[in-house]
Design a protein around this motif. Sequence first.
Motif, PDB file in Angstrom:
ATOM      1  N   TRP A 114       6.790   4.110  -5.394  1.00  0.00           N
ATOM      2  CA  TRP A 114       6.938   4.866  -6.643  1.00  0.00           C
ATOM      3  C   TRP A 114       6.595   4.018  -7.859  1.00  0.00           C
ATOM      4  O   TRP A 114       6.077   4.529  -8.850  1.00  0.00           O
ATOM      5  N   ARG A 134       2.520   3.599  -7.657  1.00  0.00           N
ATOM      6  CA  ARG A 134       1.894   4.907  -7.873  1.00  0.00           C
ATOM      7  C   ARG A 134       0.647   5.181  -7.035  1.00  0.00           C
ATOM      8  O   ARG A 134       0.278   6.315  -6.873  1.00  0.00           O
ATOM      9  N   ASP A 135      -0.058   4.170  -6.558  1.00  0.00           N
ATOM     10  CA  ASP A 135      -1.299   4.420  -5.827  1.00  0.00           C
ATOM     11  C   ASP A 135      -1.481   3.334  -4.769  1.00  0.00           C
ATOM     12  O   ASP A 135      -1.636   2.165  -5.113  1.00  0.00           O
ATOM     13  N   SER A 150      -0.758   8.730  -3.372  1.00  0.00           N
ATOM     14  CA  SER A 150      -0.413   8.559  -4.777  1.00  0.00           C
ATOM     15  C   SER A 150       0.919   9.225  -5.061  1.00  0.00           C
ATOM     16  O   SER A 150       1.244  10.259  -4.479  1.00  0.00           O
ATOM     17  N   LEU A 161       3.172  10.790  -8.211  1.00  0.00           N
ATOM     18  CA  LEU A 161       3.042  11.272  -9.581  1.00  0.00           C
ATOM     19  C   LEU A 161       4.327  11.963  -9.977  1.00  0.00           C
ATOM     20  O   LEU A 161       4.726  12.949  -9.352  1.00  0.00           O
ATOM     21  N   GLU A 162       4.993  11.435 -10.984  1.00  0.00           N
ATOM     22  CA  GLU A 162       6.191  12.084 -11.510  1.00  0.00           C
ATOM     23  C   GLU A 162       5.783  12.992 -12.653  1.00  0.00           C
ATOM     24  O   GLU A 162       5.045  12.585 -13.541  1.00  0.00           O
TER      25      GLU A 162
END
Length: 81
Positions: free
Chosen positions: A47, A50-51, A69, A71-72
């Motif tokens: 988290w 992210r990627d 990925s 994404l929030e």
Amino acid sequence: MEIFSITIDDGKAPHKYEMELPSVAAAKKELTRIFGDMISNGTDEFWSARDWRISVSKAGMPLFVLRASALELGGPVAAFQ
């Protein structure tokens, strides 16, 4: 057995490895398992990065890339109907 070149990028820095496996199909299966383990065992890191991606090639030819990925979103997520 075939030699595969693997680059694992966890969002911090890429790490390169070589792995000996019997076929491209076996490489897909093994790298998918490794990728799943990396994500499930490093959820906080996943988290924050992210990627994440794993790139696999053989004899300099790219074969496949696994990518995940995170994404929030800034607002509430509506329920699926």
